[in-house]
Design an enzyme around this catalytic site. Sequence first.
Site, mmCIF file in Angstrom:
data_model
loop_
_atom_site.group_PDB
_atom_site.id
_atom_site.type_symbol
_atom_site.label_atom_id
_atom_site.label_comp_id
_atom_site.label_asym_id
_atom_site.label_seq_id
_atom_site.Cartn_x
_atom_site.Cartn_y
_atom_site.Cartn_z
ATOM 1 N N TYR A 151 0.841 -1.203 0.000
ATOM 2 C CA TYR A 151 0.000 0.000 0.000
ATOM 3 C C TYR A 151 0.876 1.252 0.000
ATOM 4 C CZ TYR A 151 -3.010 3.664 1.998
ATOM 5 O OH TYR A 151 -3.684 4.843 2.236
ATOM 6 N N LYS A 155 1.270 4.245 -2.801
ATOM 7 C CA LYS A 155 0.983 5.645 -2.489
ATOM 8 C C LYS A 155 2.212 6.524 -2.730
ATOM 9 C CE LYS A 155 -3.362 5.632 -1.233
ATOM 10 N NZ LYS A 155 -4.376 6.387 -2.019
#
Length: 251
Positions: A151, A155
């Site tokens: 994740y 990002k």
Amino acid sequence: MNKQAIIVGGTTGMGKATAELLLKDGIEVTIIGRSDKNLKTTEEELSKIGTVKTVGLDLFDSKQLQIFINNLNSTTPNLKYLVNAAGYFSPKLFIEHTSDDYDLYHNFNKAFFFITQQTAKIMKDNGGGSIVNIGSMWAKQAIKATPSSAYSMAKAGLHSLTQHLAMELAEHNIRVNAVSPAVVVTPIYGAFIEEDKIEEALQGFNDFHPIGRVGRPEDIAKTIHFLLTDQSSWVTGAIWDIDGGVMAGRN
């Protein structure tokens, strides 16, 4: 010309809160989502404020995605604003990640990349526009209690894309910025917390933030709205920490 906006992932949380602000400005908003239930509810609620359209789209379905992109010129010819807000978050140890876990996070960026590419072409023809990506504090700071390597990697890539596009698109009067939130009460935590318990569970993170509370969707939406509009006309390539002070220091 009625200005138009697209919010990818706008049926809940920060995306929905941003849609409300844009609608109040008289901007026509198209909301992209995957859940038919959420799309219907959102359209019913937000149509009371302004002109809103919802589109069902699975960002991971390449055929659906390409059809959506191919139709953008005809569906949103007056496009001036884009918010990439869709996401998924479920902490998992690095050594337990599977290939599917990795793809789940990074395929969001693939969809964002090509949706943004086409919207930039339309904005260029319209004399400019503004794009805001929703990044994350986790892309800047690792938190052991919430392991999120794939994740955070995705990002961080979105943060980097923001800066590169800001440089490339500036000559076309297109600004590109991002926000980097910390813990915000949104349904994204539903992947590992029961939906009706998210509010209660996240209160345990209040003291994690120097300002003493977790964020609300409206906290982030107000900044996204500011970055989209001409109020921030001299801001591009910025990644703003909207995080209750977490990046300054934690309690």
